[in-house]
Scaffold this motif. Structure first.
Motif, PDB file in Angstrom:
ATOM      1  N   TYR A 118       0.832  -1.209   0.000  1.00 11.00           N
ATOM      2  CA  TYR A 118       0.000   0.000   0.000  1.00 11.00           C
ATOM      3  C   TYR A 118       0.867   1.259   0.000  1.00 11.00           C
ATOM      4  CZ  TYR A 118      -4.123  -2.840   1.100  1.00 11.00           C
ATOM      5  OH  TYR A 118      -5.144  -3.749   1.074  1.00 11.00           O
ATOM      6  N   SER A 122       1.290   2.696  -5.825  1.00  6.20           N
ATOM      7  CA  SER A 122       0.253   1.760  -6.264  1.00  6.20           C
ATOM      8  C   SER A 122      -1.149   2.344  -6.093  1.00  6.20           C
ATOM      9  CB  SER A 122       0.372   0.431  -5.500  1.00  6.20           C
ATOM     10  OG  SER A 122       0.246   0.647  -4.115  1.00  6.20           O
ATOM     11  N   VAL A 156     -16.586   1.770   2.727  1.00  5.66           N
ATOM     12  CA  VAL A 156     -15.750   0.566   2.782  1.00  5.66           C
ATOM     13  C   VAL A 156     -15.049   0.313   1.449  1.00  5.66           C
ATOM     14  CG1 VAL A 156     -15.840  -1.936   3.058  1.00  5.66           C
ATOM     15  CG2 VAL A 156     -17.318  -0.478   4.433  1.00  5.66           C
ATOM     16  N   THR A 161      -7.355   2.744   4.148  1.00  5.91           N
ATOM     17  CA  THR A 161      -6.233   2.019   4.739  1.00  5.91           C
ATOM     18  C   THR A 161      -5.010   2.096   3.822  1.00  5.91           C
ATOM     19  OG1 THR A 161      -7.701   0.561   5.956  1.00  5.91           O
ATOM     20  CG2 THR A 161      -5.492  -0.274   5.521  1.00  5.91           C
TER      21      THR A 161
HETATM   22  P1  ADP Z   1     -10.781   1.039   3.103  1.00  6.59           P
HETATM   23  O1  ADP Z   1      -9.715   1.066   4.152  1.00  6.59           O
HETATM   24  O2  ADP Z   1     -11.251   2.392   2.707  1.00  6.59           O
HETATM   25  O3  ADP Z   1     -11.907   0.113   3.427  1.00  6.59           O
HETATM   26  P2  ADP Z   1      -8.692  -0.149   1.506  1.00  6.59           P
HETATM   27  O4  ADP Z   1      -7.650   0.898   1.658  1.00  6.59           O
HETATM   28  O5  ADP Z   1      -8.518  -1.378   2.313  1.00  6.59           O
HETATM   29  O6  ADP Z   1     -10.139   0.455   1.768  1.00  6.59           O
HETATM   30  O7  ADP Z   1      -8.823  -0.500  -0.036  1.00  6.59           O
HETATM   31  C1  ADP Z   1      -9.415  -1.713  -0.519  1.00  6.59           C
HETATM   32  C2  ADP Z   1      -8.597  -2.239  -1.668  1.00  6.59           C
HETATM   33  O8  ADP Z   1      -8.719  -1.380  -2.768  1.00  6.59           O
HETATM   34  C3  ADP Z   1      -7.104  -2.294  -1.349  1.00  6.59           C
HETATM   35  O9  ADP Z   1      -6.556  -3.443  -1.925  1.00  6.59           O
HETATM   36  C4  ADP Z   1      -6.551  -1.056  -2.001  1.00  6.59           C
HETATM   37  O10 ADP Z   1      -5.225  -1.232  -2.407  1.00  6.59           O
HETATM   38  C5  ADP Z   1      -7.465  -0.882  -3.187  1.00  6.59           C
HETATM   39  N1  ADP Z   1      -7.634   0.526  -3.576  1.00  6.59           N
HETATM   40  C6  ADP Z   1      -8.544   1.409  -3.090  1.00  6.59           C
HETATM   41  N2  ADP Z   1      -8.433   2.595  -3.693  1.00  6.59           N
HETATM   42  C7  ADP Z   1      -7.427   2.480  -4.575  1.00  6.59           C
HETATM   43  C8  ADP Z   1      -6.822   3.368  -5.510  1.00  6.59           C
HETATM   44  N3  ADP Z   1      -7.254   4.634  -5.665  1.00  6.59           N
HETATM   45  N4  ADP Z   1      -5.803   2.891  -6.269  1.00  6.59           N
HETATM   46  C9  ADP Z   1      -5.381   1.623  -6.143  1.00  6.59           C
HETATM   47  N5  ADP Z   1      -5.895   0.738  -5.292  1.00  6.59           N
HETATM   48  C10 ADP Z   1      -6.923   1.150  -4.512  1.00  6.59           C
END
Ligand code: ADP
Ligand code: MG
Length: 450
Positions: A118, A122, A156, A161
């Protein structure tokens, strides 16, 4: 010469949280130093990647200074016989109990510390997350406290994160010795309770205040209703804020909408910058799919990328998950991952709820967005905190699904159709006249993929 590694790692231990240190350095063994090469044995490649991208430069610098050998380098050797769950380090091998978070971190390396994948690299930036992304970059820069504290909220699976981890990595890139404390609010709570019960509050405060250069707390809504933990968090926040340390907090809703949260905390969350993340637009979804495919080594034709992005709208996690499942299915079935295959397979892999939106979906999304309970949404309380979300949800059901007024009344706990009509009219008016209500409706609809 093995001490060379031991001394360098010993210095690093001072700077990392114990759980982080144990998880990553516990299983690493130094097998010797020969011809300017330090041979390190690790249980698998993952350790090499992670240590290299985070601490290797610093460790090498220390070892070079220590040995006077400026050419010193490291070679990794995978030894599967090594324990991945780290042994206890000698200093903590006593029978003293450990906080639950430390015990948990032994079970899985990935659960502790920052997630290596993360990063900002990426993360795909689009209109839906631009502000949160820019602010995240901003707060990671040395000495830049314009956005402090940074409060990121969104539904969500939209990247909260991910961004918080990216901030942690970026701060470490700027300053490898920075002590980053990255925890979920749940873990903060567990640590706190455990430390209280075991009379280890000094260590707790040391970890979260004195020995912390940046505090990253994920999913702060978990603190709802936990008064004592909120109180402790309040003092942690103040100590760090006044020491000018960056603080980043994420949540599933905007500060004022977090249920059962102390007013003084809510107000502090708004001292810096409050940034939201929305569900991504089509272009961003396509870019995310492409990036993910690239990272995973999946060859993906454009039409398939567009097809997926068109059908999975509300949640990036689901978008990614679907791509992976499709790729796995294609390889199991020995089929090419082309459009006919994707069309055919998507019916099987797509969760039902995301293909057709129902009244229930709208109700749940509304509850999540406003952080209220389903019972309250369908209930009869007229308090503004539940009445407005209820009216908005009715409005969206009518406008987007075309459900009849009596049926909406039934679905919302048996309300008279005239109540529904006046709610829908009222929100219809407010959407025109009131910027805040308009924003609520737009956000909610976008979240639902309309
Ligand atoms: P949250 O914490 O808001 O529930 P996450 O950060 O866990 O969401 O994201 C869920 C998945 O989506 C992860 O694998 C993340 O890497 C991916 N993701 C979310 N937004 C993006 C983005 N803008 N670019 C690349 N990957 C993303
Ligand atoms: Mg998250």
């Amino acid at each position: 010469m093995v001490e060379l590694w031991g001394r360098a790692v010993g210095r690093l231990r001072e700077r990392l949280s114990p759980e982080n240190f144990d998880v990553w350095f516990g299983p690493v063994e130094c097998a010797g130093v020969e011809d300017s090469v330090v041979l390190l044995r690790i249980p698998n490649r993952f350790y090499a990647d992670w240590i290299s991208s985070h601490y290797l430069e610093m460790l090498l610098e220390w070892m070079r200074a220590d040995s006077g050998d400026a050419k010193l380098a490291v070679r990794w050797e995978v030894d599967e016989a090594l324990e991945t769950s780290p042994r206890q380090s000698p200093s903590r091998a006593s029978s003293r109990p450990e906080p639950p978070s430390l015990q948990r971190s032994r079970e899985s390396a990935a659960s502790a510390g920052l997630q290596p994948k993360y990063t900002f690299d990426s993360f795909v930036v689009g209109p839906s997350n631009q502000l949160a992304h820019a602010a995240s970059i901003g707060i990671s820069a040395p000495g830049s406290r314009r956005f402090n504290p940074l409060f990121i909220y969104g539904g969500v699976g939209l990247g909260k994160t991910h961004l918080v981890n990216a901030i942690g990595h970026r701060i470490l890139e700027h300053q490898a010795s920075a002590r980053i404390v990255y925890v979920s609010a749940e873990r903060f709570t567990n640590d706190f309770i455990w430390s209280l019960q075991n009379h280890r509050m000094d260590e707790f405060r040391d970890r979260y205040r004195q020995r912390c250069d940046a505090l990253l707390v994920d999913d702060i809504q978990f603190l709802a209703g936990r008064d004592q933990t909120q109180e402790e968090f309040f003092h942690t926040f103040n100590a760090l804020y006044h020491a000018d340390k960056p603080i980043v907090v994420t949540s599933d809703s905007y500060p004022q909408a977090i249920r059962a949260m102390e007013e003084r905390l809510i107000s502090r969350f708004t001292w810096g910058l409050v940034a939201d993340i929305q569900a991504p637009e089509m272009e961003t979804r396509v870019a995310i799919i492409r990036k993910k495919a690239h990272v995973e080594g999946i060859t993906l034709a454009d039409d398939v990328a567009f097809f997926l992005a068109e059908h999975i709208k509300s949640n990036v996690r689901e978008l990614e998950g679907t791509l992976i499942r499709l790729a796995v299915k294609a390889s199991v079935d020995r089929r090419a991952l082309d459009l006919p295959f994707a069309r055919e397979a998507l019916r099987a892999v797509l969760p039902v709820a995301s293909s057709v939106t129902t009244v229930d979906d709208i109700q749940r999304a509304t509850c999540e967005y406003f952080a209220i309970r389903l019972g309250d949404l369908k209930g009869h309380r007229r308090h503004k905190g539940v009445a407005l979300p209820r009216q908005i949800a009715m409005f969206v059901c009518r406008r987007r699904l075309g459900v009849s007024f009596p049926q909406i009344g039934d679905e919302f706990g048996g309300k008279d159709h005239s109540t529904v009509i006046s709610a829908v009219r009222k929100i219809g008016r407010l959407v025109e006249d009131d910027a805040e209500v308009r924003k609520h409706v737009e956000t909610l609809e976008r979240k639902l993929g309309f």
